[in-house]
Design a protein around this motif. Sequence first.
Motif, PDB file in Angstrom:
ATOM      1  N   SER A  46       9.580  30.597  27.186  1.00  0.00           N
ATOM      2  CA  SER A  46      10.375  29.689  28.007  1.00  0.00           C
ATOM      3  C   SER A  46       9.461  28.642  28.625  1.00  0.00           C
ATOM      4  O   SER A  46       8.237  28.813  28.655  1.00  0.00           O
ATOM      5  CB  SER A  46      11.106  30.468  29.106  1.00  0.00           C
ATOM      6  N   CYS A  47      10.059  27.573  29.115  1.00  0.00           N
ATOM      7  CA  CYS A  47       9.281  26.490  29.725  1.00  0.00           C
ATOM      8  C   CYS A  47       8.505  27.039  30.920  1.00  0.00           C
ATOM      9  O   CYS A  47       9.088  27.690  31.787  1.00  0.00           O
ATOM     10  CB  CYS A  47      10.227  25.370  30.158  1.00  0.00           C
ATOM     11  N   PRO A  48       7.197  26.776  30.975  1.00  0.00           N
ATOM     12  CA  PRO A  48       6.380  27.338  32.061  1.00  0.00           C
ATOM     13  C   PRO A  48       6.734  26.763  33.435  1.00  0.00           C
ATOM     14  O   PRO A  48       6.381  27.335  34.454  1.00  0.00           O
ATOM     15  CB  PRO A  48       4.946  26.955  31.674  1.00  0.00           C
ATOM     16  N   GLN A  49       7.477  25.666  33.452  1.00  0.00           N
ATOM     17  CA  GLN A  49       7.811  25.079  34.750  1.00  0.00           C
ATOM     18  C   GLN A  49       9.230  25.407  35.220  1.00  0.00           C
ATOM     19  O   GLN A  49       9.450  25.616  36.401  1.00  0.00           O
ATOM     20  CB  GLN A  49       7.613  23.555  34.715  1.00  0.00           C
ATOM     21  N   CYS A  50      10.201  25.466  34.299  1.00  0.00           N
ATOM     22  CA  CYS A  50      11.590  25.645  34.754  1.00  0.00           C
ATOM     23  C   CYS A  50      12.265  26.881  34.172  1.00  0.00           C
ATOM     24  O   CYS A  50      13.435  27.134  34.444  1.00  0.00           O
ATOM     25  CB  CYS A  50      12.420  24.405  34.447  1.00  0.00           C
ATOM     26  N   SER A  51      11.564  27.653  33.332  1.00  0.00           N
ATOM     27  CA  SER A  51      12.106  28.880  32.741  1.00  0.00           C
ATOM     28  C   SER A  51      13.178  28.662  31.678  1.00  0.00           C
ATOM     29  O   SER A  51      13.870  29.604  31.312  1.00  0.00           O
ATOM     30  CB  SER A  51      12.687  29.833  33.805  1.00  0.00           C
ATOM     31  N   LEU A  58       6.048  22.837  28.112  1.00  0.00           N
ATOM     32  CA  LEU A  58       6.822  22.048  29.073  1.00  0.00           C
ATOM     33  C   LEU A  58       8.018  21.369  28.382  1.00  0.00           C
ATOM     34  O   LEU A  58       7.831  20.651  27.402  1.00  0.00           O
ATOM     35  CB  LEU A  58       5.889  20.989  29.679  1.00  0.00           C
ATOM     36  N   CYS A  59       9.229  21.601  28.887  1.00  0.00           N
ATOM     37  CA  CYS A  59      10.420  21.062  28.218  1.00  0.00           C
ATOM     38  C   CYS A  59      10.592  19.575  28.546  1.00  0.00           C
ATOM     39  O   CYS A  59       9.970  19.060  29.481  1.00  0.00           O
ATOM     40  CB  CYS A  59      11.664  21.862  28.595  1.00  0.00           C
ATOM     41  N   GLY A  60      11.439  18.903  27.794  1.00  0.00           N
ATOM     42  CA  GLY A  60      11.677  17.468  27.967  1.00  0.00           C
ATOM     43  C   GLY A  60      12.154  17.123  29.372  1.00  0.00           C
ATOM     44  O   GLY A  60      11.718  16.137  29.961  1.00  0.00           O
ATOM     45  N   ASP A  61      13.048  17.949  29.925  1.00  0.00           N
ATOM     46  CA  ASP A  61      13.563  17.697  31.277  1.00  0.00           C
ATOM     47  C   ASP A  61      12.439  17.721  32.296  1.00  0.00           C
ATOM     48  O   ASP A  61      12.373  16.874  33.186  1.00  0.00           O
ATOM     49  CB  ASP A  61      14.598  18.763  31.670  1.00  0.00           C
ATOM     50  N   CYS A  62      11.558  18.707  32.183  1.00  0.00           N
ATOM     51  CA  CYS A  62      10.457  18.820  33.156  1.00  0.00           C
ATOM     52  C   CYS A  62       9.499  17.643  33.042  1.00  0.00           C
ATOM     53  O   CYS A  62       8.977  17.165  34.044  1.00  0.00           O
ATOM     54  CB  CYS A  62       9.715  20.141  32.979  1.00  0.00           C
ATOM     55  N   ARG A  63       9.287  17.171  31.819  1.00  0.00           N
ATOM     56  CA  ARG A  63       8.423  15.995  31.659  1.00  0.00           C
ATOM     57  C   ARG A  63       9.008  14.803  32.420  1.00  0.00           C
ATOM     58  O   ARG A  63       8.285  14.086  33.115  1.00  0.00           O
ATOM     59  CB  ARG A  63       8.312  15.609  30.174  1.00  0.00           C
TER      60      ARG A  63
HETATM   61 ZN   LIG Z   1      11.203  22.866  31.856  1.00  0.00          ZN
END
Ligand SMILES: [Zn+2]
Length: 227
Positions: A46-51, A58-63
């Motif tokens: 899963s994305c390390p920032q938002c799960s 890192l997913c596109g949204d978090c970027r």
């Molecule tokens: Zn994310």
Amino acid sequence: MICGYCQRKIIRNLAVKEIVFPWLLADFELCDSCRVLFAAIDPADSCPQCSRSGVKELCGDCRIWNEQYPEHPLMHNALFCYDESFAEWLGRYKFYGDYRLRHTFATEVRQQMRNYRKNLICPIPLSQERFAERGFNQTTAFLQAAGIRTTELLIRSCHSEPQSKKDRQARLALQQPYALSDNSHLIAGRKILLIDDVYTTGRTLRHAADLLWTQGPAAIGSFSLAR
Ligand SMILES: [Zn+2]
Ligand SMILES: [Zn+2]
């Protein structure tokens, strides 16, 4: 012990630890048939920032969020995937208002909160109108059911359509809906953990974090039951 979802009595063998320290036994946990309904988020997948599950980095949204908030990337931790089963549970708890379901994830929430011992635990507030309509704040209720002490640092100043009735664009465009509560003097120098039931776009939590950052906290993180 009672299942916090189907409310049936749980008959299971006790662990040695639970026999020696019976006070460790929770009043509620998930029975085996209810537990399998929910898909736990695997931190390795899963994305390390938002799960968000299903991505390794890192997913596109978090970027995009990190470009918007370069100084304060918000690290978010969530327990379960927001899938059909979770949506059904949430529907019964939050929209149908079955207050008993605040106990459903008590064991899991208590375990998670051990990672945030030094934090002020702040639930995302409801507007007075929503509170009056539902009778409880679903986030505060599941935290308290897990025995977690909460500190209300925010109030919801304006009332708007429920998030679930808005499309993604409308949710992202939402104006700052929160204000600081009378407890805001507690924020300076403290670690804060913001809690919501579900992380959808991340907009709500960032509005809340924006406001808290003005009071000089040491750090702000966030947690939700589902992502
Ligand atoms: Zn994310
Ligand atoms: Zn059950």
